[in-house]
Scaffold this active site. Structure first.
Site, PDB file in Angstrom:
ATOM      1  N   ASP A  33     -80.011 -24.812   8.641  1.00 48.88           N
ATOM      2  CA  ASP A  33     -80.596 -26.170   8.000  1.00 48.88           C
ATOM      3  C   ASP A  33     -81.665 -26.816   8.725  1.00 48.88           C
ATOM      4  O   ASP A  33     -82.780 -27.396   8.009  1.00 48.88           O
ATOM      5  CB  ASP A  33     -79.361 -27.024   7.947  1.00 48.88           C
ATOM      6  CG  ASP A  33     -78.381 -26.526   6.875  1.00 48.88           C
ATOM      7  OD1 ASP A  33     -78.802 -25.853   5.843  1.00 48.88           O
ATOM      8  OD2 ASP A  33     -77.151 -26.844   7.165  1.00 48.88           O
ATOM      9  N   PHE A  78     -74.656 -19.997  -3.394  1.00 52.47           N
ATOM     10  CA  PHE A  78     -73.470 -19.760  -2.612  1.00 52.47           C
ATOM     11  C   PHE A  78     -73.288 -21.063  -2.003  1.00 52.47           C
ATOM     12  O   PHE A  78     -74.070 -21.564  -1.302  1.00 52.47           O
ATOM     13  CB  PHE A  78     -73.484 -18.461  -1.788  1.00 52.47           C
ATOM     14  CG  PHE A  78     -73.156 -16.980  -2.224  1.00 52.47           C
ATOM     15  CD1 PHE A  78     -74.271 -16.608  -3.253  1.00 52.47           C
ATOM     16  CD2 PHE A  78     -72.107 -16.331  -2.539  1.00 52.47           C
ATOM     17  CE1 PHE A  78     -74.149 -15.349  -4.068  1.00 52.47           C
ATOM     18  CE2 PHE A  78     -71.923 -15.311  -3.131  1.00 52.47           C
ATOM     19  CZ  PHE A  78     -72.704 -14.905  -3.885  1.00 52.47           C
ATOM     20  N   PRO A 136     -87.117 -25.887   5.001  1.00 58.05           N
ATOM     21  CA  PRO A 136     -87.122 -26.052   3.433  1.00 58.05           C
ATOM     22  C   PRO A 136     -85.942 -25.489   2.929  1.00 58.05           C
ATOM     23  O   PRO A 136     -85.286 -24.862   3.358  1.00 58.05           O
ATOM     24  CB  PRO A 136     -88.233 -25.167   3.213  1.00 58.05           C
ATOM     25  CG  PRO A 136     -88.353 -24.135   4.253  1.00 58.05           C
ATOM     26  CD  PRO A 136     -87.988 -25.069   5.635  1.00 58.05           C
ATOM     27  N   ASP A 137     -85.305 -26.118   1.807  1.00 57.00           N
ATOM     28  CA  ASP A 137     -84.288 -25.396   1.120  1.00 57.00           C
ATOM     29  C   ASP A 137     -84.703 -24.272  -0.121  1.00 57.00           C
ATOM     30  O   ASP A 137     -85.492 -24.525  -0.876  1.00 57.00           O
ATOM     31  CB  ASP A 137     -83.428 -26.611   0.194  1.00 57.00           C
ATOM     32  CG  ASP A 137     -82.249 -25.780  -0.300  1.00 57.00           C
ATOM     33  OD1 ASP A 137     -82.174 -24.864  -0.775  1.00 57.00           O
ATOM     34  OD2 ASP A 137     -80.946 -26.383  -0.074  1.00 57.00           O
ATOM     35  N   ILE A 138     -84.475 -23.053   0.181  1.00 57.28           N
ATOM     36  CA  ILE A 138     -85.094 -21.954  -0.270  1.00 57.28           C
ATOM     37  C   ILE A 138     -84.792 -22.002  -1.621  1.00 57.28           C
ATOM     38  O   ILE A 138     -85.501 -21.907  -2.653  1.00 57.28           O
ATOM     39  CB  ILE A 138     -84.818 -20.600   0.192  1.00 57.28           C
ATOM     40  CG1 ILE A 138     -85.563 -20.552   1.784  1.00 57.28           C
ATOM     41  CG2 ILE A 138     -85.418 -19.440  -0.476  1.00 57.28           C
ATOM     42  CD1 ILE A 138     -84.975 -19.549   2.617  1.00 57.28           C
ATOM     43  N   ASN A 187     -76.515 -18.252  13.302  1.00 55.67           N
ATOM     44  CA  ASN A 187     -75.186 -18.482  12.780  1.00 55.67           C
ATOM     45  C   ASN A 187     -74.443 -17.047  12.819  1.00 55.67           C
ATOM     46  O   ASN A 187     -75.046 -15.934  12.831  1.00 55.67           O
ATOM     47  CB  ASN A 187     -75.234 -19.335  11.578  1.00 55.67           C
ATOM     48  CG  ASN A 187     -76.065 -18.605  10.438  1.00 55.67           C
ATOM     49  OD1 ASN A 187     -75.507 -17.659  10.177  1.00 55.67           O
ATOM     50  ND2 ASN A 187     -76.930 -19.220   9.987  1.00 55.67           N
TER      51      ASN A 187
END
Ligand code: C5P
Length: 424
Positions: free
Chosen positions: A293, A337, A319-321, A223
């Protein structure tokens, strides 16, 4: 974008120039000290003025040059006592034999020698002279006296001299002198921040930049994140006295001064390093990274060849860190954020709860003037309910200024609900 703390605010240097051919190098010293953010005033002895004019130094320093002790006009401007009080450091470069002798003997028969006696600030001398004069017993005796008196002596370089001799006695290069002065103030600033800064005794771990999710050996999904916000925060946390580890995705930014940087590529790598940091002790975790994501379910071993009109690549969730770290037993103070394009505040407040964060900073990336690639940002900060802190709007400002305000907010929240520090 540079994040080093090379600019030292509100520090005053007197550069005293004495009689010697190296005086021409002092003009560049002024330039470099000004570049580093110092206010510089130049004092010249009569001998120095035989080599270079006061006008040169006036133009470079942007201040009047001081040459006289007993001149009513000069004393009416900034007299020697006022000048001595003004200075945070007196740098004598080049320092002639005569000046060293005067300092050592405590004479006060011109502006510089008087200023030396009247100064409370650190005094640095950069002797420059013919190698035989440097080696002379009297010079060495005077230098020893000055060292005993607390003067810092910058040793001369060896090499060919203007007089044709070869040996010790050359003034170090101006960049080197300015660098040593800057470093001295950085170290002093850091020592104060480590004791009294808003984040003193805290280990802050920051994720920053994008992640890259490989498709095959040559292609990836990523991104537009540039990492600027995370890097600015790293610099601001360091300036506030913290020990800072920056876990950076692929970005082209210089590492902020004093910050430990660990480069990673994928979300899985970022999580792995984040968990390691948690194990080694982390007080505050700040997740600015724009983590992908999804990642490719099966990364092709070889470059995928062009074939039909369509190519389907299966993706699986990363994984969502930040949420993973927030669930750990040894949980640091968690800052997230949120970059949104609509319903900004509602989504951010939702993430604060869902990811079990202490604080979340959100911005509207649909605005062209702030956010991702911009050097500026504007944010709204929400705190978890337990903090009894109302939401806080941070108006559009440079990412550095926003980072400083975020550090302030983190420190306030930490003070409200103190979590024992690792090192306290
Ligand atoms: O869910 P969303 O990506 O909007 O959440 C943003 C916050 O969560 C940021 O602080 C981001 O760094 C963090 N995050 C993360 N790991 C992910 C996704 C987001 O740490 N996989």
């Amino acid at each position: 974008m540079s994040f080093n703390l090379s600019v030292i605010p509100n520090k005053n240097i007197i550069l005293a120039v004495t009689g010697g051919i190296a005086a021409y190098k002092s003009a560049i010293v002024v330039r470099r000290l000004k570049d580093a953010g110092f206010d510089v005033r130049v004092v010249m002895t009569a001998g120095a003025q035989a080599f270079i004019t006061p006008l040169t130094f006036q133009a470079l320093s942007g201040n009047p040059v001081h040459t006289e002790l007993l001149n009513p006009e000069a004393e009416a401007g900034m007299g020697h006592i006022e000048l001595a009080r003004w200075a945070d450091l007196l740098l004598v470069a080049p320092a002639s034999c005569d000046t060293l002798a005067k300092f050592a003997a405590g004479l006060a028969d011109d502006l510089l020698s008087t200023l030396y006696l009247a100064s409370k600030c650190p005094v640095w001398v950069a002797p420059a002279m013919n190698q035989q004069m440097w080696a002379a017993k009297a010079t060495q005796r005077n230098l020893n006296t000055l060292v005993d008196d607390g003067v810092h002596v910058i040793m001369p370089d060896a090499g060919s001299q203007a007089c044709g001799d070869v040996g010790l006695g050359r003034m170090p290069e101006p960049e080197d002198l300015a660098q040593q002065v800057t470093q001295y103030f950085h170290q002093a600033q850091r020592a104060t921040a480590e004791k009294f800064g808003l984040l003193a005794h805290q280990h802050v771990v920051i994720t920053a930049g994008p992640t890259r999710e490989a498709i095959d050996p040559v292609r990836y999904i990523s991104n537009h994140s540039t990492g600027k916000m995370g890097f600015s925060l790293a610099a601001a946390c360091y300036a506030a006295g913290a020990e800072v580890t920056l876990i950076a995705g692929p970005v082209s930014l210089d590492t902020p001064n004093g910050v430990r940087r660990i480069n990673v590529s994928s979300a899985q790598e970022m999580l792995k390093v984040s968990m390691q940091m948690l194990d080694s002790g982390c007080d505050i975790f700040i997740a600015t990274a724009a983590v992908a994501d999804y990642r490719v379910a099966e990364v092709a071993e070889h470059k995928i060849k062009k074939a039909g009109d369509e190519l389907n690549v299966a993706l699986i969730k990363n994984p969502d860190i930040v949420a993973t770290i927030a669930q750990q037993l040894k949980r640091p103070f968690m800052v997230g954020f949120a970059a949104e394009t609509q319903n900004v505040e509602a989504y951010a407040a939702g993430k604060l709860v869902a990811k079990k964060l202490d604080m979340i900073a959100c911005n509207d990336v649909s605005r062209a003037d702030i956010g991702f690639a911009s050097d500026e940002n504007a944010m709204t900060v929400f705190f978890a309910e337990s903090y009894d802190m109302p939401k806080r709007d941070l108006d559009k400002a440079s990412k550095q200024q926003i980072a400083e305000q975020l550090v302030q907010a983190i420190s306030e929240a930490r003070n409200q609900q103190p979590i024992p520090s690792r090192k306290a």
